[in-house]
Motif scaffolding. Sequence first.
Motif, PDB file in Angstrom:
ATOM      1  N   THR A   1       3.437  25.029 -40.395  1.00 52.55           N
ATOM      2  CA  THR A   1       2.780  26.099 -39.657  1.00 52.55           C
ATOM      3  C   THR A   1       2.863  25.829 -38.152  1.00 52.55           C
ATOM      4  O   THR A   1       3.138  26.731 -37.352  1.00 52.55           O
ATOM      5  CB  THR A   1       1.306  26.241 -40.105  1.00 52.55           C
ATOM      6  OG1 THR A   1       1.258  26.406 -41.513  1.00 52.55           O
ATOM      7  CG2 THR A   1       0.638  27.408 -39.419  1.00 52.55           C
ATOM      8  N   GLY A   2       2.639  24.598 -37.744  1.00 54.08           N
ATOM      9  CA  GLY A   2       2.727  24.227 -36.327  1.00 54.08           C
ATOM     10  C   GLY A   2       4.132  24.400 -35.791  1.00 54.08           C
ATOM     11  O   GLY A   2       4.339  24.895 -34.681  1.00 54.08           O
ATOM     12  N   LEU A   3       5.120  23.999 -36.615  1.00 49.63           N
ATOM     13  CA  LEU A   3       6.514  24.146 -36.207  1.00 49.63           C
ATOM     14  C   LEU A   3       6.885  25.618 -36.069  1.00 49.63           C
ATOM     15  O   LEU A   3       7.529  26.022 -35.093  1.00 49.63           O
ATOM     16  CB  LEU A   3       7.431  23.461 -37.218  1.00 49.63           C
ATOM     17  CG  LEU A   3       8.920  23.432 -36.881  1.00 49.63           C
ATOM     18  CD1 LEU A   3       9.160  22.722 -35.553  1.00 49.63           C
ATOM     19  CD2 LEU A   3       9.698  22.761 -37.985  1.00 49.63           C
ATOM     20  N   LEU A   4       6.478  26.443 -37.028  1.00 51.21           N
ATOM     21  CA  LEU A   4       6.733  27.879 -36.950  1.00 51.21           C
ATOM     22  C   LEU A   4       6.051  28.497 -35.736  1.00 51.21           C
ATOM     23  O   LEU A   4       6.613  29.354 -35.060  1.00 51.21           O
ATOM     24  CB  LEU A   4       6.284  28.580 -38.235  1.00 51.21           C
ATOM     25  CG  LEU A   4       7.182  28.373 -39.448  1.00 51.21           C
ATOM     26  CD1 LEU A   4       6.541  29.007 -40.691  1.00 51.21           C
ATOM     27  CD2 LEU A   4       8.545  28.963 -39.213  1.00 51.21           C
ATOM     28  N   THR A   5       4.836  28.052 -35.438  1.00 50.80           N
ATOM     29  CA  THR A   5       4.113  28.553 -34.266  1.00 50.80           C
ATOM     30  C   THR A   5       4.875  28.208 -32.988  1.00 50.80           C
ATOM     31  O   THR A   5       5.019  29.048 -32.086  1.00 50.80           O
ATOM     32  CB  THR A   5       2.683  27.967 -34.215  1.00 50.80           C
ATOM     33  OG1 THR A   5       2.034  28.246 -35.449  1.00 50.80           O
ATOM     34  CG2 THR A   5       1.890  28.525 -33.057  1.00 50.80           C
TER      35      THR A   5
ATOM     36  N   GLY B   1       9.266  33.893 -28.087  1.00 51.51           N
ATOM     37  CA  GLY B   1       8.587  34.875 -27.228  1.00 51.51           C
ATOM     38  C   GLY B   1       8.803  34.577 -25.761  1.00 51.51           C
ATOM     39  O   GLY B   1       9.056  35.479 -24.954  1.00 51.51           O
ATOM     40  N   LEU B   2       8.710  33.300 -25.398  1.00 48.41           N
ATOM     41  CA  LEU B   2       8.935  32.902 -24.006  1.00 48.41           C
ATOM     42  C   LEU B   2      10.380  33.194 -23.590  1.00 48.41           C
ATOM     43  O   LEU B   2      10.632  33.723 -22.512  1.00 48.41           O
ATOM     44  CB  LEU B   2       8.629  31.413 -23.837  1.00 48.41           C
ATOM     45  CG  LEU B   2       8.727  30.840 -22.425  1.00 48.41           C
ATOM     46  CD1 LEU B   2       7.760  31.552 -21.485  1.00 48.41           C
ATOM     47  CD2 LEU B   2       8.444  29.354 -22.435  1.00 48.41           C
ATOM     48  N   PHE B   3      11.340  32.886 -24.464  1.00 52.45           N
ATOM     49  CA  PHE B   3      12.742  33.175 -24.188  1.00 52.45           C
ATOM     50  C   PHE B   3      12.964  34.670 -24.019  1.00 52.45           C
ATOM     51  O   PHE B   3      13.651  35.115 -23.094  1.00 52.45           O
ATOM     52  CB  PHE B   3      13.622  32.628 -25.326  1.00 52.45           C
ATOM     53  CG  PHE B   3      15.079  32.920 -25.144  1.00 52.45           C
ATOM     54  CD1 PHE B   3      15.845  32.197 -24.239  1.00 52.45           C
ATOM     55  CD2 PHE B   3      15.698  33.931 -25.875  1.00 52.45           C
ATOM     56  CE1 PHE B   3      17.190  32.464 -24.059  1.00 52.45           C
ATOM     57  CE2 PHE B   3      17.040  34.214 -25.699  1.00 52.45           C
ATOM     58  CZ  PHE B   3      17.786  33.471 -24.795  1.00 52.45           C
TER      59      PHE B   3
END
Length: 195
Positions: free
Chosen positions: A9-13, A20-22
């Motif tokens: 979950t952390g990796l997916l986040t 999103g930043l890209f």
Amino acid sequence: MHRKYIAVTGLLTLIILFAGLFNLLTSLNHKQTTQLINETSKIQKVVQQNKNQQTQVFASKQPNVSAATTQLDKLFNLDWTLSDQSAFDARAKAMTPFVTEDVVKNSLDFKPDPDKTMTQTGVSMTYDHMDFLPVSASNEEVTAKVVVFAKSRLKDAPEATTRYVYDVSYNPKNNKITKLDRLGNYQLQSDSSVL
């Protein structure tokens, strides 16, 4: 199992956050690029309008220079647009209405080509443009230096630009070129990798 779930979950986040930043950076860059292109286009339009206005002002203040430029442009188009040997052989006759008898007798551009150079080399040429540099202008005569740009092609070789340098004179009263002295030429390769 619970730790794997938290790690995934952390990796997916993190992946979603970086994506999103890209995306945000890409859209900002795209907007800036579009804005820059639009501004550049507007500047080019203004520069072209100013150039057109300057040309009109120059033509109105120096009508004899403008007339000389027009006649020379027509002449050089006939002189340096040569698809084959027959075009080369016919150019003198086509150019004669633009010049005086002295030019026909004395200019290199009116000399015949007994060696059939264009047939031997297989080259073809196209007049591109000229740079007209007035030296003097009056109601009797306009004198100038002219640099003629011609594109030449030879089978599979890259296109080259040759520049022909002339001393010219023009008589506004009879609308004829009275001097057409070719001073020389030099050639530039269009492929900058050779430079």
